[in-house]
Scaffold this motif. Structure first.
Motif, mmCIF file in Angstrom:
data_model
loop_
_atom_site.group_PDB
_atom_site.id
_atom_site.type_symbol
_atom_site.label_atom_id
_atom_site.label_comp_id
_atom_site.label_asym_id
_atom_site.label_seq_id
_atom_site.Cartn_x
_atom_site.Cartn_y
_atom_site.Cartn_z
ATOM 1 N N ASN A 99 -7.619 5.694 50.707
ATOM 2 C CA ASN A 99 -7.480 5.788 49.195
ATOM 3 C C ASN A 99 -8.386 4.885 48.788
ATOM 4 O OD1 ASN A 99 -6.185 5.394 46.503
ATOM 5 N ND2 ASN A 99 -6.407 7.448 47.102
ATOM 6 N N ARG A 100 -8.394 3.546 49.088
ATOM 7 C CA ARG A 100 -9.057 2.418 48.502
ATOM 8 C C ARG A 100 -10.639 2.705 49.032
ATOM 9 N NH1 ARG A 100 -4.599 -0.872 49.937
ATOM 10 N NH2 ARG A 100 -5.430 -1.023 51.959
ATOM 11 N N GLU A 101 -10.809 3.006 50.206
ATOM 12 C CA GLU A 101 -12.502 3.380 50.368
ATOM 13 C C GLU A 101 -12.958 4.217 49.607
ATOM 14 O OE1 GLU A 101 -14.460 1.424 52.414
ATOM 15 O OE2 GLU A 101 -12.686 -0.063 52.571
ATOM 16 N N ALA A 102 -12.280 5.339 49.523
ATOM 17 C CA ALA A 102 -12.232 6.623 48.705
ATOM 18 C C ALA A 102 -12.558 6.177 47.118
ATOM 19 C CB ALA A 102 -11.614 7.670 48.610
ATOM 20 N N ALA A 103 -11.887 5.360 46.623
ATOM 21 C CA ALA A 103 -11.888 4.933 45.373
ATOM 22 C C ALA A 103 -13.267 4.061 45.143
ATOM 23 C CB ALA A 103 -10.650 4.358 44.811
ATOM 24 N N LYS A 104 -13.397 3.340 45.992
ATOM 25 C CA LYS A 104 -14.693 2.568 46.008
ATOM 26 C C LYS A 104 -15.928 3.251 46.003
ATOM 27 C CE LYS A 104 -16.606 -1.420 48.575
ATOM 28 N NZ LYS A 104 -16.301 -2.433 49.756
ATOM 29 N N GLU A 105 -15.923 4.239 46.994
ATOM 30 C CA GLU A 105 -17.004 5.045 47.087
ATOM 31 C C GLU A 105 -17.320 6.009 45.581
ATOM 32 O OE1 GLU A 105 -20.388 7.228 48.227
ATOM 33 O OE2 GLU A 105 -19.555 5.312 48.945
ATOM 34 N N CYS A 106 -16.074 6.330 45.220
ATOM 35 C CA CYS A 106 -16.264 7.109 43.712
ATOM 36 C C CYS A 106 -16.847 6.327 42.662
ATOM 37 C CB CYS A 106 -14.719 7.644 43.434
ATOM 38 S SG CYS A 106 -14.689 8.552 41.912
ATOM 39 N N ARG A 107 -16.268 5.057 42.657
ATOM 40 C CA ARG A 107 -16.856 4.221 41.589
ATOM 41 C C ARG A 107 -18.386 3.961 41.756
ATOM 42 N NH1 ARG A 107 -11.882 1.673 42.736
ATOM 43 N NH2 ARG A 107 -12.718 0.174 44.052
ATOM 44 N N ARG A 108 -18.902 3.685 43.017
ATOM 45 C CA ARG A 108 -19.920 3.435 43.470
ATOM 46 C C ARG A 108 -21.129 4.650 42.896
ATOM 47 N NH1 ARG A 108 -23.812 5.065 46.362
ATOM 48 N NH2 ARG A 108 -22.653 6.617 47.322
ATOM 49 N N ARG A 109 -20.362 5.932 43.205
ATOM 50 C CA ARG A 109 -21.256 7.119 42.893
ATOM 51 C C ARG A 109 -21.293 7.126 41.072
ATOM 52 N NH1 ARG A 109 -18.347 11.053 46.904
ATOM 53 N NH2 ARG A 109 -16.962 10.554 45.443
ATOM 54 N N LYS A 110 -20.228 6.893 40.409
ATOM 55 C CA LYS A 110 -20.159 6.894 39.190
ATOM 56 C C LYS A 110 -21.237 6.008 38.509
ATOM 57 C CE LYS A 110 -17.037 6.557 35.033
ATOM 58 N NZ LYS A 110 -15.710 6.284 34.713
ATOM 59 N N LYS A 111 -21.374 4.725 39.052
ATOM 60 C CA LYS A 111 -22.260 3.738 38.644
ATOM 61 C C LYS A 111 -23.673 4.295 38.788
ATOM 62 C CE LYS A 111 -19.811 -0.467 39.166
ATOM 63 N NZ LYS A 111 -19.904 -1.928 40.088
ATOM 64 N N GLU A 112 -23.979 4.655 39.926
ATOM 65 C CA GLU A 112 -25.314 5.597 40.057
ATOM 66 C C GLU A 112 -25.597 6.624 39.221
ATOM 67 O OE1 GLU A 112 -27.223 7.973 43.879
ATOM 68 O OE2 GLU A 112 -25.988 6.366 44.047
ATOM 69 N N TYR A 113 -24.438 7.244 38.812
ATOM 70 C CA TYR A 113 -24.684 8.366 37.835
ATOM 71 C C TYR A 113 -24.808 7.923 36.599
ATOM 72 C CZ TYR A 113 -23.514 12.677 35.060
ATOM 73 O OH TYR A 113 -23.434 13.588 34.249
ATOM 74 N N VAL A 114 -24.205 7.004 36.137
ATOM 75 C CA VAL A 114 -24.552 6.272 34.599
ATOM 76 C C VAL A 114 -25.691 5.721 34.734
ATOM 77 C CG1 VAL A 114 -23.684 4.661 33.180
ATOM 78 C CG2 VAL A 114 -22.077 6.030 34.263
ATOM 79 N N LYS A 115 -26.358 5.109 35.580
ATOM 80 C CA LYS A 115 -27.563 4.405 35.556
ATOM 81 C C LYS A 115 -28.722 5.675 35.617
ATOM 82 C CE LYS A 115 -27.039 0.098 38.055
ATOM 83 N NZ LYS A 115 -27.118 -0.454 39.428
ATOM 84 N N CYS A 116 -28.402 6.750 36.238
ATOM 85 C CA CYS A 116 -29.420 7.816 36.273
ATOM 86 C C CYS A 116 -29.328 8.462 34.678
ATOM 87 C CB CYS A 116 -29.027 8.915 37.463
ATOM 88 S SG CYS A 116 -29.950 10.260 37.390
ATOM 89 N N LEU A 117 -28.291 8.470 34.142
ATOM 90 C CA LEU A 117 -28.169 9.194 32.968
ATOM 91 C C LEU A 117 -28.966 8.234 31.800
ATOM 92 C CD1 LEU A 117 -24.479 10.526 32.465
ATOM 93 C CD2 LEU A 117 -26.970 11.961 32.819
ATOM 94 N N GLU A 118 -28.634 7.052 31.947
ATOM 95 C CA GLU A 118 -29.461 5.773 31.193
ATOM 96 C C GLU A 118 -30.859 6.029 31.053
ATOM 97 O OE1 GLU A 118 -27.362 2.296 32.174
ATOM 98 O OE2 GLU A 118 -25.701 2.414 30.881
ATOM 99 N N SER A 119 -31.353 5.984 32.453
ATOM 100 C CA SER A 119 -32.700 6.066 32.529
ATOM 101 C C SER A 119 -33.069 7.455 31.901
ATOM 102 C CB SER A 119 -33.135 6.099 33.944
ATOM 103 O OG SER A 119 -32.649 7.018 34.533
ATOM 104 N N ARG A 120 -32.512 8.474 31.909
ATOM 105 C CA ARG A 120 -33.067 9.741 31.364
ATOM 106 C C ARG A 120 -33.112 9.690 29.933
ATOM 107 N NH1 ARG A 120 -29.911 15.486 32.101
ATOM 108 N NH2 ARG A 120 -31.737 16.948 31.293
ATOM 109 N N VAL A 121 -32.123 9.011 29.459
ATOM 110 C CA VAL A 121 -32.021 8.947 27.915
ATOM 111 C C VAL A 121 -33.218 8.072 27.721
ATOM 112 C CG1 VAL A 121 -30.819 7.529 26.091
ATOM 113 C CG2 VAL A 121 -29.288 9.013 27.581
#
Length: 126
Positions: free
Chosen positions: A78-100
């Motif tokens: 569960n810790r590993e899955a949460a860590k991966e989820c947070r990493r993907r979320k950061k990547e997604y937010v960066k992508c959205l910020e660059s699109r903005v």
């Protein structure tokens, strides 16, 4: 066989498979054979257990250790899955910020172009 006979047969160890009607399909023409479909009668009777469950072969201490090990493994996964989820979320937010940023630049250019076209098309008042 009535319900009492069924129950007494099951209790005495004599279990019969359930009766299923056979299906008889008559032939449509003289050339075609007649088919008869019957349900298979093989298989284990209901309620028969093949082997003892693996959990019944361990002592209470072994069961507790196994439960603790499984819990720790689950928490680690569960810790590993949460860590991966947070990493993907950061990547997604960066992508959205660059699109903005790209869309803001595009919007600014379009506003400037609109102003230029308004100046060209509007009647001059001098």
């Amino acid at each position: 066989m009535n319900r009492t006979q069924e129950l007494s047969g099951q209790l005495s160890g004599k279990i019969e498979p359930p009766m299923r009607p056979s299906l008889h399909v008559p032939a449509a023409t003289g050339d075609m054979p007649t088919y008869q479909i019957r349900a298979p009668t093989t298989g284990l009777p209901q309620g028969v257990v093949m082997a003892a469950s693996p959990g019944s072969l361990h002592s209470p201490q072994q069961l507790a250790e196994e439960a603790t090990r499984k819990r720790e493994l689950r928490l680690m996964k569960n810790r590993e899955a949460a860590k991966e989820c947070r990493r993907r979320k950061k990547e997604y937010v960066k992508c959205l910020e660059s699109r903005v940023a790209v869309l803001e630049v595009q919007n600014k250019k379009l506003i400037e172009e609109l102003e230029t076209l308004k100046d060209i098309c509007s009647p001059k008042t001098n």
